[in-house]
Design an enzyme around this catalytic site. Structure first.
Site, PDB file in Angstrom:
ATOM      1  N   GLU A  79      -2.654  -4.743 169.461  1.00 40.89           N
ATOM      2  CA  GLU A  79      -2.726  -5.084 170.884  1.00 40.89           C
ATOM      3  C   GLU A  79      -1.396  -5.669 171.371  1.00 40.89           C
ATOM      4  O   GLU A  79      -1.367  -6.672 172.091  1.00 40.89           O
ATOM      5  CB  GLU A  79      -3.898  -6.035 171.148  1.00 40.89           C
ATOM      6  CG  GLU A  79      -5.249  -5.363 170.902  1.00 40.89           C
ATOM      7  CD  GLU A  79      -6.438  -6.198 171.357  1.00 40.89           C
ATOM      8  OE1 GLU A  79      -6.333  -7.439 171.361  1.00 40.89           O
ATOM      9  OE2 GLU A  79      -7.479  -5.606 171.712  1.00 40.89           O
ATOM     10  N   GLU A 130     -11.409  -0.362 168.215  1.00 42.43           N
ATOM     11  CA  GLU A 130     -12.168  -1.608 168.176  1.00 42.43           C
ATOM     12  C   GLU A 130     -13.285  -1.494 169.194  1.00 42.43           C
ATOM     13  O   GLU A 130     -13.089  -1.798 170.375  1.00 42.43           O
ATOM     14  CB  GLU A 130     -11.294  -2.838 168.482  1.00 42.43           C
ATOM     15  CG  GLU A 130     -10.418  -3.286 167.342  1.00 42.43           C
ATOM     16  CD  GLU A 130      -9.787  -4.655 167.598  1.00 42.43           C
ATOM     17  OE1 GLU A 130     -10.367  -5.442 168.380  1.00 42.43           O
ATOM     18  OE2 GLU A 130      -8.723  -4.919 167.027  1.00 42.43           O
TER      19      GLU A 130
END
Length: 582
Positions: A160, A236
């Site tokens: 991320e 995710e």
């Protein structure tokens, strides 16, 4: 082992040239006792998964620069081999930053001792350490890639990153290190499905994937706009959430999560369920968040996952299995009826001694108040002392900050505690003369945002009625030695104390150790650190993995930092993770 090819096609992943959908689940080897890995992996296959994903926690493997520990629950090679032996594939995400609600986001505390190192950047000092780390990781992972007969089909670069920065030279440098150290499978990135984050966190050489838990169709559209070719993947798929001390226990409705998973699979996307099994923040490995208020994460990482903290299938497991069966084959599975935890009789607590009397202090002297990091303490507790000599009247002792909780005593008498969560950093002492003693706990390093890498302990300047207080001493508290300490023989006194209890078992068994009557502290069984407990909840039990127990007597050690009212340690027939939000 048979070598196979795995690559990215125009619209699909290709395994030996044939379209392959990744249906994966997250399982962090460092959050599960190694003797229970295989059971959790097998249960993932029973849910319908074909792949297991894991992060690699740099700070766990490398508590100091130049160290790379692979013993016990850090045996990554064994974990990946067990995935392979179960007939499954693997995704490995070494970071170097992982977030994961883990202490410091997986970044070692020693990285920051230079003070001005720029993490997650092309700072040569940072990249030099990352290079050594990835060399060690890839020495394990490279031989286990699918094209060499192993299970690993994907490697993720960073984590991320688009929520943190946009330095594409940094991402290219990381990708080059992965390739230099033997990566031959596709490399990916993950970001939240916002155009800005996906663009900032990705480069053409790395395949972009998304992280989300709802509005699947909409978010896949955003991802496709940024990744116009190749397979779509939610790497995710958030099916639950984590908990903070003092807040509620997070859950999501199995039916809601199952509908989102169905939407993902119906769109042809690959998926990694985060988490398949969350496990436990054993030891002192929990992270923390800080968005205006510091919030440490609890010991349980149950995450309301398809497999609960003890590895048992939940309603979400069955809902996900049914959804997956609509899109891919699932194996036959007839589980044995679930049994409650063993509940041995309560174990009487015995006082061992005051913390200060049990462990030899190795003091270092400093003019100004030092942080824990200044003396190389990466986790846990530190003892501070200083001498006051400014008169008999009450005085105000103040610091620039307390990270994260401090217990203040004067001449051996407790005065007050200071809590970072409550923004407390000053206390009125009854007199300005005497021996000042302060025990400080690092409750978990922030794992997300700009506070990653901040120093722990007492943050100076320290003042008394506004005047700088100098002449400090600090000592680490080697808590790992506490399960081996003998009774001090000194009179019982106020402050942090150590207790023991002995529980008899007919054989190894998973247990749910109740924390009723305990205040705040850390627990061990047979020297295995179960993690932290805290009366503020929501968690009111500690998971004891069966491999940490044995037939016969099992010794529990408790480090109580505040007030213990229990006379015995009890056990529950189930995990007690706390109330949910109404």
């Amino acid at each position: 082992m048979t070598a196979r090819s795995f690559r990215i096609g125009d619209r699909d992943f290709l395994l030996d040239g044939e379209p392959f959908r990744v249906i994966s689940g997250a399982l962090h080897y460092f959050r599960v006792h190694p003797d229970q890995w295989r059971d959790r992996i097998r249960m993932g296959r029973m849910m319908g998964l074909n792949t297991i994903e894991t992060y690699v926690a740099w700070n766990e493997h490398s508590p100091e620069r130049g160290v790379f520990d692979t013993a016990g629950r850090l045996d990554l090679a064994r974990f990946l081999q067990e995935v392979h032996d179960e007939g499954m594939h693997a995704i490995v995400r070494p970071g170097p930053y992982i977030c994961a609600e883990f202490d410091g986001g997986g970044l070692p505390a020693w990285l920051f001792r230079d003070g001005d190192v720029a993490i997650r950047s092309t700072d040569p000092r940072f990249l030099a350490d990352v290079s050594a780390y990835l060399r060690d990781v890839m020495a394990i992972v490279a031989p286990l890639q699918v094209d060499r007969g192993g299970p690993v089909i994907l490697l993720q670069v960073e984590n991320e990153y688009g929520a943190y920065g946009d330095d594409h030279d940094y991402l290219r440098a990381l990708a080059a290190l992965f390739r230099e150290y033997g990566a031959s499978v596709p490399l990916t990135t993950v970001d939240q499905p916002e155009a800005r984050m996906l663009e900032a966190g990705g480069i053409p050489e790395l395949h972009k994937t998304g992280s989300f838990g709802s509005r699947a169709a909409e978010r896949l559209d955003v991802l496709r706009a940024q990744q116009p070719t190749g397979p779509l993947m939610c790497s995710e798929f958030w099916c639950g959430w984590f908990d903070h001390w003092g807040a509620h226990h997070h859950t999501t409705e199995p039916g809601d999560s199952a509908r989102e998973l169905d939407a993902l699979l119906a769109a042809g996307a690959s998926v990694n369920v985060y988490m398949l099994h969350g496990g436990t923040n054993f030891g002192l490995t929990n992270g923390a968040n800080h968005k205006g208020v510091y919030q440490p994460t609890v010991t349980s990482y149950d995450y309301d996952a398809p497999l609960d903290e003890a590895g048992r299938p939940t309603p979400k497991f069955w809902a996900f299995r049914e959804v997956i069966s609509r899109h891919a084959p699932v194996p036959a599975f007839a589980p044995a009826p679930a049994e409650p935890f063993a509940v041995p009789p309560p174990a009487r607590l015995r006082h061992v001694g005051a913390l200060a009397d049990l462990l030899e202090a190795r003091w270092s002297a400093h003019a100004d108040v030092p942080t824990m990091d200044d003396v190389g303490i990466a986790r846990g507790l530190a003892r501070y002392t200083a001498r006051l000599d400014v008169g008999a009247d009450p005085v105000v002792l103040a610091f620039a900050g307390v990270r994260d909780r401090a217990w203040v005593s004067l001449d051996g008498t407790p005065v007050a505690s200071l809590s970072r969560e409550a923004h407390e950093r000053a206390v009125t002492l009854p007199t300005g003369t005497g021996r000042l003693e302060i025990l400080v706990e690092d409750e978990g390093r922030v794992n997300y945002g700009v506070r990653i890498g901040e120093r722990k302990g007492l943050i100076g300047p320290a003042t008394v009625d506004g005047v700088p207080l100098t002449g400090w001493r600090i000592a680490p508290v080697p808590i790992d030695l506490l399960p081996q300490t003998q009774a001090a023989g000194a009179p019982r006194r106020a402050g942090a104390s150590v207790w023991r209890a002995t529980v008899a078992l007919s054989g190894p068994a998973d247990l749910a150790m109740s924390t009723d009557g305990l205040g705040k502290g850390i627990a061990w069984i047979n020297g295995f650190c179960l993690g932290r407990y805290w009366r503020k909840g929501p968690q009111a039990s500690l998971f004891v993995p069966a491999p940490a127990t044995r037939a016969g007597e099992n010794e529990i050690t408790i480090l109580e930092l505040e007030t213990l009212t229990a006379t015995e340690i009890g056990f529950a027939d189930d995990l007690r993770l706390g109330h949910t939000e109404s």
